[in-house]
Design an enzyme around this catalytic site. Structure first.
Site, PDB file in Angstrom:
ATOM      1  N   SER A 140      42.836 -13.618  -4.079  1.00 56.05           N
ATOM      2  CA  SER A 140      43.506 -12.402  -4.569  1.00 56.05           C
ATOM      3  C   SER A 140      44.399 -12.808  -5.737  1.00 56.05           C
ATOM      4  O   SER A 140      44.810 -13.973  -5.832  1.00 56.05           O
ATOM      5  CB  SER A 140      44.384 -11.820  -3.452  1.00 56.05           C
ATOM      6  OG  SER A 140      45.271 -10.841  -3.982  1.00 56.05           O
ATOM      7  N   TYR A 153      50.710 -12.547   3.199  1.00 57.06           N
ATOM      8  CA  TYR A 153      49.455 -12.458   2.436  1.00 57.06           C
ATOM      9  C   TYR A 153      49.529 -13.338   1.191  1.00 57.06           C
ATOM     10  O   TYR A 153      48.584 -14.048   0.853  1.00 57.06           O
ATOM     11  CB  TYR A 153      49.222 -10.998   2.063  1.00 57.06           C
ATOM     12  CG  TYR A 153      47.913 -10.691   1.381  1.00 57.06           C
ATOM     13  CD1 TYR A 153      46.733 -10.593   2.116  1.00 57.06           C
ATOM     14  CD2 TYR A 153      47.851 -10.454   0.005  1.00 57.06           C
ATOM     15  CE1 TYR A 153      45.530 -10.273   1.495  1.00 57.06           C
ATOM     16  CE2 TYR A 153      46.661 -10.131  -0.617  1.00 57.06           C
ATOM     17  CZ  TYR A 153      45.493 -10.040   0.130  1.00 57.06           C
ATOM     18  OH  TYR A 153      44.313  -9.727  -0.497  1.00 57.06           O
TER      19      TYR A 153
HETATM   20  N1  LIG Z   1      40.603  -4.458  -2.186  1.00 55.31           N
HETATM   21  C1  LIG Z   1      41.439  -5.098  -2.987  1.00 55.31           C
HETATM   22  O1  LIG Z   1      42.087  -4.512  -3.863  1.00 55.31           O
HETATM   23  C2  LIG Z   1      41.608  -6.585  -2.837  1.00 55.31           C
HETATM   24  C3  LIG Z   1      42.447  -7.246  -3.753  1.00 55.31           C
HETATM   25  C4  LIG Z   1      42.590  -8.611  -3.653  1.00 55.31           C
HETATM   26  C5  LIG Z   1      41.917  -9.308  -2.652  1.00 55.31           C
HETATM   27  N2  LIG Z   1      41.127  -8.647  -1.781  1.00 55.31           N
HETATM   28  C6  LIG Z   1      40.462  -9.436  -0.743  1.00 55.31           C
HETATM   29  O2  LIG Z   1      39.084  -9.122  -0.745  1.00 55.31           O
HETATM   30  C7  LIG Z   1      38.563  -9.209   0.573  1.00 55.31           C
HETATM   31  C8  LIG Z   1      37.878  -7.910   0.942  1.00 55.31           C
HETATM   32  O3  LIG Z   1      38.814  -6.850   0.792  1.00 55.31           O
HETATM   33  P1  LIG Z   1      38.356  -5.336   1.033  1.00 55.31           P
HETATM   34  O4  LIG Z   1      39.424  -4.466   0.455  1.00 55.31           O
HETATM   35  O5  LIG Z   1      36.948  -5.143   0.613  1.00 55.31           O
HETATM   36  O6  LIG Z   1      38.467  -5.264   2.637  1.00 55.31           O
HETATM   37  P2  LIG Z   1      37.963  -4.142   3.621  1.00 55.31           P
HETATM   38  O7  LIG Z   1      37.494  -2.930   2.878  1.00 55.31           O
HETATM   39  O8  LIG Z   1      39.067  -3.980   4.600  1.00 55.31           O
HETATM   40  O9  LIG Z   1      36.700  -4.777   4.329  1.00 55.31           O
HETATM   41  C9  LIG Z   1      36.902  -5.835   5.190  1.00 55.31           C
HETATM   42  C10 LIG Z   1      35.572  -6.197   5.840  1.00 55.31           C
HETATM   43  O10 LIG Z   1      35.818  -7.338   6.653  1.00 55.31           O
HETATM   44  C11 LIG Z   1      35.430  -7.058   7.989  1.00 55.31           C
HETATM   45  N3  LIG Z   1      36.334  -7.827   8.841  1.00 55.31           N
HETATM   46  C12 LIG Z   1      37.689  -7.734   8.934  1.00 55.31           C
HETATM   47  N4  LIG Z   1      38.160  -8.638   9.807  1.00 55.31           N
HETATM   48  C13 LIG Z   1      37.080  -9.319  10.270  1.00 55.31           C
HETATM   49  C14 LIG Z   1      36.903 -10.380  11.193  1.00 55.31           C
HETATM   50  N5  LIG Z   1      37.958 -10.924  11.820  1.00 55.31           N
HETATM   51  N6  LIG Z   1      35.648 -10.849  11.429  1.00 55.31           N
HETATM   52  C15 LIG Z   1      34.568 -10.312  10.791  1.00 55.31           C
HETATM   53  N7  LIG Z   1      34.682  -9.295   9.908  1.00 55.31           N
HETATM   54  C16 LIG Z   1      35.921  -8.803   9.658  1.00 55.31           C
HETATM   55  C17 LIG Z   1      35.536  -5.556   8.135  1.00 55.31           C
HETATM   56  O11 LIG Z   1      34.685  -5.008   9.109  1.00 55.31           O
HETATM   57  P3  LIG Z   1      35.166  -4.766  10.624  1.00 55.31           P
HETATM   58  O12 LIG Z   1      36.447  -3.985  10.546  1.00 55.31           O
HETATM   59  O13 LIG Z   1      34.033  -4.043  11.268  1.00 55.31           O
HETATM   60  O14 LIG Z   1      35.349  -6.128  11.178  1.00 55.31           O
HETATM   61  C18 LIG Z   1      35.040  -5.115   6.739  1.00 55.31           C
HETATM   62  O15 LIG Z   1      33.629  -5.145   6.681  1.00 55.31           O
HETATM   63  C19 LIG Z   1      39.754  -9.575   1.467  1.00 55.31           C
HETATM   64  O16 LIG Z   1      39.800 -10.960   1.647  1.00 55.31           O
HETATM   65  C20 LIG Z   1      40.946  -9.113   0.649  1.00 55.31           C
HETATM   66  O17 LIG Z   1      42.131  -9.828   0.964  1.00 55.31           O
HETATM   67  C21 LIG Z   1      40.954  -7.303  -1.834  1.00 55.31           C
END
Ligand SMILES: NC(=O)c1ccc[n+]([C@@H]2O[C@H](COP(=O)([O-])OP(=O)(O)OC[C@H]3O[C@@H](n4cnc5c(N)ncnc54)[C@H](OP(=O)(O)O)[C@@H]3O)[C@@H](O)[C@H]2O)c1
Length: 251
Positions: A140, A153
């Protein structure tokens, strides 16, 4: 140029959000791709949606922070190998220091950092069998910049960025590259409520030249780019491009 036919891939956290977009891009480029998430139903729905777009993927449900060996073995059983592992699982807890107890801080570090190490260690024997193993973490911009009230985080993603560098130099000699993609602000389902918050919109408007949140599909090509074999070795055969991060600042 980015044909991944014959490659096998696993994307943890691939049921929705950025992980799903990366999985879609890998599968669209020809890699036999498996997605992981805790909800089997969520994965099945994602699988059907992609099928509607003509893209076939496999699913391996389970909590990757607890059951990495079983999940990775299940994915390999489906695909026959593991060339590419994208670990996209990550959680956020925006409570500040007054509100968060040390054991809660440790729990988030466990999910966002220690589990990534466990996933990498578990996947290593499979990735070593690949002709060109690829390990990609999703960090991130919080790894490099901080907002107030986000200590766990920020520390976890900073640690994950450092772990990326460490594994990259440790494993490069084994023909294995380790990279990280560091997203900025992306309007995934999970933070849709934040994207709608006027105060945060003002923050994003000042810091992001496009004055908008990134769209999840805009990050996917970065994942495919990192698979390209040509980026792995230079003419002298030295490993390069193995400790970089893609700073994807929400566009
Ligand atoms: N979105 C942003 O703006 C942003 C910015 C910087 C970094 N990131 C990073 O990018 C990554 C993805 O973010 P996102 O926003 O796409 O997240 P998201 O929409 O919350 O999706 C998370 C995914 O991970 C799965 N998951 C969560 N905990 C899990 C576990 N313990 N075991 C297996 N699967 C799990 C969830 O499915 P289930 O709930 O069914 O398990 C879901 O498919 C993360 O690492 C986040 O920190 C995101």
């Amino acid at each position: 140029m980015f044909d991944l036919s014959g490659k096998t891939a696993l994307v943890t956290g691939g049921g929705r959000g950025l992980g799903l977009e990366m999985a879609k891009a890998l599968a669209g480029a020809g890699a036999w791709t498996v997605i992981n998430g805790r909800s089997g139903q969520g994965l099945e729905e994602a699988r059907k949606r992609l099928q509607g777009d003509g893209i076939e993927i496999g699913i391996a449900a389970g909590d990757i922070t607890r059951d990495a060996p079983a999940i990775i073995a299940a994915a390999v059983e489906k695909t026959g190998g593991l060339d590419i592992l994208i670990h996209a699982v990550g959680e956020r807890d925006r409570r500040g220091t007054e509100a968060m107890e040390p054991h809660e801080f440790a729990a988030l570090l466990n999910t966002d950092l220690t589990a990534a190490y466990a996933v990498a260690k578990t996947a290593l024997p499979y990735l070593r069998r690949s002709a060109a193993g690829r390990l990609i973490f999703v960090t991130s911009i919080a790894a490099f910049a901080a907002r107030a009230g986000d200590p766990a985080y920020t520390a976890a993603k900073g640690g994950l960025a450092a772990l990326t560098r460490s594994l990259a130099v440790e494993l490069g000699a084994d023909n294995l590259t380790v990279n990280a993609i560091a997203p900025g602000w992306f309007a995934t389902e999970t933070n849709a409520h934040l994207a709608a918050d006027p105060a945060l919109k003002a923050f994003v408007d000042i810091r992001i030249p496009l004055k908008r949140w990134g769209r999840p599909e805009e990050i996917a090509p970065a994942a495919v780019f990192l698979e390209r074999d040509a980026f792995r070795r230079n003419r002298k055969g030295d490993s390069f491009f193995c400790a970089n991060q893609i700073h994807h600042s929400g566009r």
